[in-house]
Design a protein around this motif. Structure first.
Motif, PDB file in Angstrom:
ATOM      1  N   PRO A 263       0.817  -1.225   0.000  1.00  0.00           N
ATOM      2  CA  PRO A 263       0.000   0.000   0.000  1.00  0.00           C
ATOM      3  C   PRO A 263       0.849   1.273   0.000  1.00  0.00           C
ATOM      4  N   PHE A 264       1.439   1.599  -1.135  1.00  0.00           N
ATOM      5  CA  PHE A 264       2.259   2.812  -1.243  1.00  0.00           C
ATOM      6  C   PHE A 264       1.389   4.050  -1.477  1.00  0.00           C
ATOM      7  N   HIS A 265       1.911   5.204  -1.062  1.00  0.00           N
ATOM      8  CA  HIS A 265       1.262   6.481  -1.321  1.00  0.00           C
ATOM      9  C   HIS A 265       1.942   7.265  -2.438  1.00  0.00           C
ATOM     10  N   ALA A 266       3.268   7.154  -2.555  1.00  0.00           N
ATOM     11  CA  ALA A 266       4.005   7.974  -3.517  1.00  0.00           C
ATOM     12  C   ALA A 266       5.172   7.191  -4.084  1.00  0.00           C
ATOM     13  N   VAL A 267       5.583   7.560  -5.309  1.00  0.00           N
ATOM     14  CA  VAL A 267       6.691   6.886  -5.979  1.00  0.00           C
ATOM     15  C   VAL A 267       7.483   7.907  -6.778  1.00  0.00           C
ATOM     16  N   SER A 268       8.798   7.690  -6.893  1.00  0.00           N
ATOM     17  CA  SER A 268       9.667   8.590  -7.646  1.00  0.00           C
ATOM     18  C   SER A 268      10.807   7.782  -8.247  1.00  0.00           C
ATOM     19  N   PHE A 269      11.142   8.063  -9.514  1.00  0.00           N
ATOM     20  CA  PHE A 269      12.205   7.352 -10.213  1.00  0.00           C
ATOM     21  C   PHE A 269      13.283   8.316 -10.682  1.00  0.00           C
ATOM     22  N   ALA A 270      14.506   7.792 -10.733  1.00  0.00           N
ATOM     23  CA  ALA A 270      15.618   8.425 -11.436  1.00  0.00           C
ATOM     24  C   ALA A 270      16.160   7.347 -12.369  1.00  0.00           C
ATOM     25  N   GLY A 271      15.743   7.400 -13.621  1.00  0.00           N
ATOM     26  CA  GLY A 271      16.098   6.327 -14.544  1.00  0.00           C
ATOM     27  C   GLY A 271      15.395   5.041 -14.181  1.00  0.00           C
ATOM     28  N   ASN A 272      16.154   3.984 -13.975  1.00  0.00           N
ATOM     29  CA  ASN A 272      15.567   2.678 -13.661  1.00  0.00           C
ATOM     30  C   ASN A 272      15.450   2.416 -12.162  1.00  0.00           C
ATOM     31  N   VAL A 273      15.897   3.353 -11.339  1.00  0.00           N
ATOM     32  CA  VAL A 273      15.853   3.169  -9.890  1.00  0.00           C
ATOM     33  C   VAL A 273      14.721   4.008  -9.303  1.00  0.00           C
ATOM     34  N   GLY A 274      13.846   3.340  -8.564  1.00  0.00           N
ATOM     35  CA  GLY A 274      12.728   4.045  -7.975  1.00  0.00           C
ATOM     36  C   GLY A 274      12.518   3.685  -6.517  1.00  0.00           C
ATOM     37  N   TYR A 275      11.931   4.621  -5.770  1.00  0.00           N
ATOM     38  CA  TYR A 275      11.559   4.385  -4.378  1.00  0.00           C
ATOM     39  C   TYR A 275      10.080   4.705  -4.211  1.00  0.00           C
ATOM     40  N   ALA A 276       9.409   3.886  -3.405  1.00  0.00           N
ATOM     41  CA  ALA A 276       8.005   4.124  -3.079  1.00  0.00           C
ATOM     42  C   ALA A 276       7.867   4.136  -1.566  1.00  0.00           C
ATOM     43  N   VAL A 277       6.926   4.951  -1.065  1.00  0.00           N
ATOM     44  CA  VAL A 277       6.760   5.095   0.384  1.00  0.00           C
ATOM     45  C   VAL A 277       5.295   4.964   0.759  1.00  0.00           C
ATOM     46  N   GLY A 278       5.066   4.594   2.021  1.00  0.00           N
ATOM     47  CA  GLY A 278       3.712   4.435   2.523  1.00  0.00           C
ATOM     48  C   GLY A 278       3.653   4.689   4.018  1.00  0.00           C
ATOM     49  N   GLY A 279       2.628   4.171   4.648  1.00  0.00           N
ATOM     50  CA  GLY A 279       2.443   4.384   6.075  1.00  0.00           C
ATOM     51  C   GLY A 279       3.270   3.444   6.928  1.00  0.00           C
ATOM     52  N   LYS A 280       3.437   3.815   8.190  1.00  0.00           N
ATOM     53  CA  LYS A 280       4.097   2.980   9.193  1.00  0.00           C
ATOM     54  C   LYS A 280       5.490   2.512   8.768  1.00  0.00           C
ATOM     55  N   GLY A 281       6.265   3.429   8.192  1.00  0.00           N
ATOM     56  CA  GLY A 281       7.652   3.128   7.862  1.00  0.00           C
ATOM     57  C   GLY A 281       7.867   2.337   6.595  1.00  0.00           C
ATOM     58  N   LEU A 282       6.866   2.233   5.737  1.00  0.00           N
ATOM     59  CA  LEU A 282       6.989   1.434   4.518  1.00  0.00           C
ATOM     60  C   LEU A 282       7.800   2.178   3.456  1.00  0.00           C
ATOM     61  N   ILE A 283       8.968   1.645   3.147  1.00  0.00           N
ATOM     62  CA  ILE A 283       9.825   2.157   2.078  1.00  0.00           C
ATOM     63  C   ILE A 283      10.270   0.974   1.237  1.00  0.00           C
ATOM     64  N   ALA A 284      10.234   1.136  -0.082  1.00  0.00           N
ATOM     65  CA  ALA A 284      10.658   0.058  -0.966  1.00  0.00           C
ATOM     66  C   ALA A 284      11.442   0.630  -2.134  1.00  0.00           C
ATOM     67  N   LYS A 285      12.300  -0.206  -2.701  1.00  0.00           N
ATOM     68  CA  LYS A 285      13.131   0.175  -3.844  1.00  0.00           C
ATOM     69  C   LYS A 285      12.897  -0.818  -4.973  1.00  0.00           C
ATOM     70  N   ILE A 286      12.954  -0.331  -6.189  1.00  0.00           N
ATOM     71  CA  ILE A 286      12.828  -1.207  -7.347  1.00  0.00           C
ATOM     72  C   ILE A 286      13.847  -0.767  -8.390  1.00  0.00           C
ATOM     73  N   GLU A 287      14.469  -1.738  -9.053  1.00  0.00           N
ATOM     74  CA  GLU A 287      15.487  -1.434 -10.054  1.00  0.00           C
ATOM     75  C   GLU A 287      15.192  -2.081 -11.401  1.00  0.00           C
ATOM     76  N   LYS A 288      14.119  -2.853 -11.474  1.00  0.00           N
ATOM     77  CA  LYS A 288      13.802  -3.549 -12.712  1.00  0.00           C
ATOM     78  C   LYS A 288      12.303  -3.638 -12.892  1.00  0.00           C
ATOM     79  N   VAL A 289      11.806  -3.017 -13.951  1.00  0.00           N
ATOM     80  CA  VAL A 289      10.409  -3.149 -14.344  1.00  0.00           C
ATOM     81  C   VAL A 289      10.411  -3.784 -15.725  1.00  0.00           C
ATOM     82  N   SER A 290       9.743  -4.917 -15.861  1.00  0.00           N
ATOM     83  CA  SER A 290       9.761  -5.637 -17.132  1.00  0.00           C
ATOM     84  C   SER A 290       9.185  -4.786 -18.248  1.00  0.00           C
ATOM     85  N   MET A 291       9.878  -4.793 -19.385  1.00  0.00           N
ATOM     86  CA  MET A 291       9.395  -4.092 -20.566  1.00  0.00           C
ATOM     87  C   MET A 291       8.773  -5.056 -21.570  1.00  0.00           C
ATOM     88  N   LYS A 292       8.654  -6.323 -21.177  1.00  0.00           N
ATOM     89  CA  LYS A 292       8.037  -7.299 -22.068  1.00  0.00           C
ATOM     90  C   LYS A 292       6.544  -7.040 -22.149  1.00  0.00           C
TER      91      LYS A 292
END
Length: 384
Positions: A343-372
């Protein structure tokens, strides 16, 4: 064994093999992306995030807290701004590892309408703007460059509250009342992710609204000094409308939204424009359905879009997040695939690296989104 029984067995085996091949093909071509959940030892709620480069990211949160990483999320620094314990930093914008601007959302009459700036990596913060005007509620900030920026607030006396800066956020001034966008009864903006206000290219700006009967998009071609407005087909109400905006060319953009009181609602939640925000039409609803509060651009390589050039369609994907989960689109919002249920609230990318944030300390990172691209499902007709 009777011939009829042999034929039936053969049909069953063939059907099973065809089914197995179909599942394998679909699995190989479906979107694959996985968020890496980060443990940063905090339980604050977070709605502001800005990924400046693949290694630098700033996050704004509740209780006057700001977080920063300069090594790609391996470690985080936590800053508590003095005297800001009651503030909720719903948006943040940074220019690198040293300079960032944090915006507090909340009733200004209760001392929550404030903007802070740091020039030493968060070690100290200067209060660069504050107001106690009754009814002011700041929703988001954005910048065209390192000098010129804009801040959005809910309507005062029937017009959206607009601040601008020309010195990188060191000082802010209110847009003259006669130049502010005129709001309809009940119309307002959502401070859910800081992305209901968007600065694009050298001088364009967009605002997405809700609260009224229908969601609308305001647009400016002169650094927020003057505004025009377009109606959209997205329904709105006191808790629903547009929450986030993004553009990937001069003409092509997206708006996402929904209802924060009914976050899994199946109402259409994606709008697309092909004429620079003048007209908007529904795109495909995200998967999963429900409220989407923020949408950002994943790019195969790290680069900074200048707001003018046309991106190659096979080189980027859209990523939308909300309480019901996150989605990606390689078809410019015309189809979507699920990439997570967090349950993220916001997301931001710089190229292929992105961070998403949510409630109660939820932070996540992603470096690969399939283009298939997902292939059309094969349909087999069983022989009788």
């Amino acid at each position: 064994m009777p011939k009829k029984l042999i034929n039936a067995l053969f049909i069953q085996i063939r059907t099973f093999l065809l089914y197995f091949i179909t599942v394998s093909l679909l699995s190989a071509t479906s979107a694959s992306a996985q968020w890496d959940i980060l443990d940063v030892q905090t339980k604050i709620n977070m709605r502001g995030v800005h990924t400046v480069t693949p290694t630098i990211c700033w996050i704004g949160g509740s209780n006057g807290t700001v977080l920063r990483t300069t090594n790609g999320g391996k470690s985080w620094s936590t800053f508590k701004i003095p005297g800001a314990d009651s503030l909720d930093f719903r948006d943040i914008h940074a220019f690198g590892k040293e300079t960032a601007i944090a915006m507090s959302a909340g009733p200004a009459e209760l001392g929550k309408g404030k903007i802070y700036r740091t020039d030493n990596g968060g070690e100290s913060w200067n209060l660069v703007y504050q107001t106690t005007q009754n009814g002011v509620f700041l929703d988001g900030i954005d910048f065209w460059n390192k000098s010129q920026g804009i801040c959005l607030g809910d309507p005062i006396n029937g017009r959206l509250f607009i601040l601008t800066t020309e010195d990188g956020g060191k000082s802010w001034k209110e847009l003259p009342m006669e130049n502010r966008p005129e709001a309809q009864p009940g119309e307002a903006c959502f401070a859910a992710s800081g992305t209901s206000i968007l600065a694009v290219g050298k001088d364009k700006a967009f605002i997405g609204t809700g609260g009224g009967k229908m969601a609308r998009v305001f647009r400016s071609d002169d650094l927020g000094q003057h505004w025009q407005v377009s109606e959209t087909p997205m329904p709105a109400g006191p808790t629903s409308g547009i929450f986030g905006l993004h553009f990937w060319s001069k003409k092509n953009g997206i708006a996402v939204g929904g209802d924060y009181k009914n976050t899994s609602d199946s109402t259409k939640n994606v709008l697309l424009t092909e004429d620079g925000g003048v007209t908007w039409k529904f795109g495909a609803s995200t998967k999963p359905l429900g409220l989407k509060e923020s949408v950002a651009l994943y790019h195969k390589r790290y680069s900074t879009w200048n707001g003018d050039s046309q991106l190659r369609k096979d080189d980027f994907a859209l990523v939308a997040v909300g309480p019901s989960g996150s989605s990606s689109s390689t078809q410019q919002g015309k189809s979507w695939q699920t990439i997570g249920n967090e349950p993220f609230h916001a997301v931001s990318f710089a190229g292929n690296v992105g961070y998403a944030v949510g409630g109660k300390g939820l932070i996540a990172k992603i470096e690969k989104v399939s283009m298939k691209k997902k292939k059309r499902k094969l349909v087999f007709v069983r022989e009788e």
